[in-house]
Design a protein around this motif. Structure first.
Motif, short mmCIF file in Angstrom:
data_model
loop_
_atom_site.label_atom_id
_atom_site.label_comp_id
_atom_site.label_asym_id
_atom_site.label_seq_id
_atom_site.Cartn_x
_atom_site.Cartn_y
_atom_site.Cartn_z
N ARG A 1 31.07 32.12 55.97
CA ARG A 1 32.14 31.18 56.20
C ARG A 1 33.42 31.74 56.10
N PRO A 2 34.26 31.70 56.98
CA PRO A 2 35.64 32.28 56.78
C PRO A 2 36.40 31.91 55.46
N GLU A 3 36.10 30.57 54.86
CA GLU A 3 36.85 30.17 53.85
C GLU A 3 36.40 30.67 52.59
N ASN A 4 35.07 31.61 52.68
CA ASN A 4 34.69 32.13 51.48
C ASN A 4 34.98 33.51 51.35
N LYS A 5 35.76 34.12 52.50
CA LYS A 5 36.13 35.59 52.60
C LYS A 5 36.44 36.12 51.23
N HIS A 6 37.63 35.39 50.70
CA HIS A 6 38.31 35.87 49.48
C HIS A 6 37.36 35.91 48.28
N LEU A 7 36.23 34.78 48.45
CA LEU A 7 35.39 35.19 47.23
C LEU A 7 34.51 36.43 47.42
N MET A 8 33.97 36.67 48.64
CA MET A 8 33.06 37.89 48.87
C MET A 8 33.85 38.99 48.68
N ASP A 9 35.12 39.07 49.22
CA ASP A 9 35.93 40.28 48.98
C ASP A 9 35.97 40.72 47.59
N ALA A 10 36.38 39.60 46.49
CA ALA A 10 36.53 39.82 45.22
C ALA A 10 35.08 40.01 44.72
N GLN B 1 32.75 41.85 46.17
CA GLN B 1 32.42 43.26 46.41
C GLN B 1 33.39 44.21 45.74
N ARG B 2 34.60 44.00 45.52
CA ARG B 2 35.53 44.62 44.53
C ARG B 2 34.67 45.09 43.40
N LYS B 3 34.23 43.78 42.85
CA LYS B 3 33.89 43.89 41.27
C LYS B 3 32.57 44.81 41.33
N GLU B 4 31.84 44.77 42.27
CA GLU B 4 30.51 45.45 42.55
C GLU B 4 30.48 47.03 42.63
N MET B 5 31.67 47.41 43.47
CA MET B 5 32.20 48.69 43.80
C MET B 5 32.70 49.35 42.49
N LYS B 6 33.94 48.64 41.60
CA LYS B 6 34.07 49.11 40.35
C LYS B 6 33.11 49.36 39.42
N LYS B 7 31.96 48.47 39.17
CA LYS B 7 30.94 48.65 38.48
C LYS B 7 30.14 49.66 38.92
N ALA B 8 29.91 49.97 40.04
CA ALA B 8 29.32 51.06 40.47
C ALA B 8 29.93 52.37 40.30
N LEU B 9 31.25 52.61 40.35
CA LEU B 9 31.93 53.64 40.05
C LEU B 9 31.93 54.00 38.44
N ARG B 10 32.11 52.76 37.83
CA ARG B 10 32.13 53.17 36.53
C ARG B 10 30.67 53.76 35.99
N GLY C 1 33.96 45.12 52.93
CA GLY C 1 34.86 44.96 51.81
C GLY C 1 35.17 46.14 50.83
N ALA C 2 34.03 47.20 50.89
CA ALA C 2 34.45 48.61 50.33
C ALA C 2 35.65 49.33 51.05
N LEU C 3 35.61 49.15 52.40
CA LEU C 3 36.48 49.95 53.13
C LEU C 3 38.14 49.50 52.88
N ASN C 4 37.85 47.98 52.90
CA ASN C 4 39.28 47.30 52.61
C ASN C 4 39.74 47.71 51.37
N GLU C 5 38.90 47.86 50.19
CA GLU C 5 39.24 48.05 48.71
C GLU C 5 39.89 49.59 48.76
N HIS C 6 39.03 50.47 49.44
CA HIS C 6 39.73 51.71 49.77
C HIS C 6 40.87 51.76 50.49
N LEU C 7 41.09 50.87 51.54
CA LEU C 7 42.70 50.99 52.12
C LEU C 7 43.66 50.45 51.36
N GLU C 8 43.40 49.77 50.49
CA GLU C 8 44.44 49.11 49.39
C GLU C 8 44.95 50.26 48.57
N GLU C 9 43.99 51.04 48.24
CA GLU C 9 44.45 52.27 47.40
C GLU C 9 45.18 53.30 47.88
N ARG C 10 44.57 53.41 49.41
CA ARG C 10 45.59 54.43 50.31
C ARG C 10 46.85 53.86 50.42
#
Length: 340
Positions: A52-61, A63-72, A187-196
Motif C-alpha cells: 500500500r502506498p500509504e505504508n511506504k514510509h513505514l516500510m522504508d524506515a 528497511q533502513r533499520k534492518e540494513m543498519k542492524k546488518a551492517l553493525r 529501500g536499501a538503494l534509497n538509503e545508499h542514495l541519501e548517503e551519496r
C-alpha cells in the motif's frame, strides 16, 4: 525461519512480520489453522500491507533499520573472528604480529591472514618474508618516507593481484551478502542514495572528511546486498561503481593517490570500460608520477571516446607535471654543482 536469518541467506518478508504484527498472534488469523498455515496467512497479509502506498514510509524506515542492524552485525562478526583467530594462534604467531596492530594499514594486512584457504593463520604470521615486508613498511611509516595510505595501497595491491595464489579465497571470504527481492532492494538503494547525496554536498563544500564518511556508508550498503535477478544485480553494481569513484575523488582531492588507484581499480574490475574510472585512475597515477600507467588509461579512454575533452586535459596535466619534474631536477643539479 528465524528473524534476521536473511543476512547471509536472503532477507525475506518474514523478517518484517514482528515489527508489523507486534510479535504475537494476530487477532485476524482465522481459527483452525495450523502453524504453517498461520505463517502463510500472515506473510500474505504482510505483503498486501507493504504494497500500500500509504505504508511506504513505514516500510522504508523498517528497511533502513534492518540494513543498519546488518551492517553493525557484519562489522562485529569480522572483528570477533579476527580476535578469536589471534587468541587461538600459538604464542609465536601472536608475538610476531603484535608490533603491527597499532598501525591501521598494517593491521588490515594482518587481518587478511585469516583468509588463508586452509585457515592456517600461523603460516602467514610466522612467514619470514611476510614479516620482513611488514617491518620494512612499519619502518617507512615511522620514518615518514611512506604514509599509511601508500603502505596500504602497496600491500593490498599484492593481496588482490593475480600473482597471489590466495586471491580468490581472500575475495570469497571477505564477502557477506544479503539477498534482497526487488521491493526490498529499492529501500536499501534509497538509503545508499541519501548517503551519496550527503557526500556530494560535503564534497562540493570541500568538507572532504564528511564526504568520505557518507560515501563509505553508501558503499557499505551496496557491498552488503545482492540481487535475486540479473537486472537487480546490474543496478547494484552500477551504484557500487559510483560509490567507489566518489571515494576515489575524495582521495584525489586529499592527494591520497594510492588509495584513489585502489578504488578506481575496484570500480574498473566491475566495469572495465567506465570512462570516469579510467580518467580518475589516470589522474591518480599522474599524482604518483606513474606517467606510463596514466597514459595507458588515457589511451583506453580515447579508444572508447576519441572526442573526450577531459582526457585531453589530463594529458596536458601529465605533460606539465613531467616538465615541472624536469625543471626541479635541473635546479637540484645546478645547486649540487654550485655548492662544490
Amino acid at each position: 525461519m528465524a528473524s534476521g536469518s536473511g543476512i547471509n541467506g536472503g532477507i525475506t518478508a518474514s523478517d518484517g512480520l514482528d515489527a508489523w504484527s507486534g510479535g504475537g498472534r494476530r487477532s485476524d488469523v482465522p481459527n483452525g489453522m495450523d502453524v504453517e498455515q498461520q505463517q502463510k496467512f500472515t506473510e500474505s497479509s504482510f505483503r498486501e500491507f507493504a504494497s500500500r502506498p500509504e505504508n511506504k514510509h513505514l516500510m522504508d524506515a523498517h528497511q533502513r533499520k534492518e540494513m543498519k542492524k546488518a551492517l553493525r552485525l557484519q562489522r562485529k562478526e569480522l572483528a570477533a573472528r579476527f580476535q578469536q583467530v589471534v587468541m587461538e594462534a600459538d604464542y609465536e604467531a601472536q608475538k610476531s604480529i603484535a608490533p603491527f596492530l597499532e598501525y591501521r594499514s598494517l593491521k588490515r594486512v594482518v587481518q587478511t591472514f585469516t583468509n588463508d584457504p586452509n585457515n592456517d593463520f600461523e603460516k602467514w604470521a610466522c612467514n619470514p618474508r611476510v614479516l620482513e615486508m611488514l617491518y620494512r613498511a612499519k619502518e617507512a611509516i615511522d620514518n615518514g618516507t611512506m604514509t599509511e595510505d601508500e603502505v596500504e595501497y602497496m600491500m593490498l595491491s599484492y593481496i588482490k593481484s593475480d600473482q597471489n595464489p590466495g586471491k580468490e579465497a581472500f575475495k570469497m571470504k571477505t564477502q557477506q551478502k544479503a539477498r534482497l527481492a526487488t521491493e526490498q532492494l529499492v529501500g536499501a538503494l534509497n538509503e545508499h542514495l541519501e548517503e551519496r547525496r550527503a557526500g556530494n554536498d560535503a564534497y562540493k563544500a570541500k568538507k572532504f572528511e564528511e564526504a568520505m564518511q557518507s560515501y563509505v556508508k553508501a558503499l557499505s550498503i551496496v557491498n552488503l546486498v545482492s540481487g535475486m535477478s540479473s537486472e537487480d544485480q546490474k543496478e547494484i553494481d552500477l551504484n557500487k561503481v559510483s560509490c567507489l569513484l566518489n571515494i576515489a575523488a575524495v582521495h584525489i582531492a586529499k592527494k591520497e593517490f594510492g588509495s584513489a588507484i585502489i578504488k578506481c581499480s575496484d570500480a574498473l574490475e566491475i566495469d572495465s570500460a567506465n570512462i570516469k574510472g579510467l580518467l580518475r585512475r589516470a589522474k591518480a597515477y599522474a599524482g604518483r608520477r606513474e606517467f606510463e600507467k596514466a597514459r595507458a588509461d588515457l589511451s583506453k579512454v580515447k579508444d572508447l571516446e576519441p572526442w573526450n575533452l577531459e582526457a585531453e586535459e589530463v594529458g596536458r596535466h601529465i605533460r606539465c607535471l613531467k616538465a615541472q619534474d624536469a625543471d626541479n631536477d635541473r635546479a637540484l643539479c645546478a645547486e649540487m654543482f654550485s655548492s662544490e
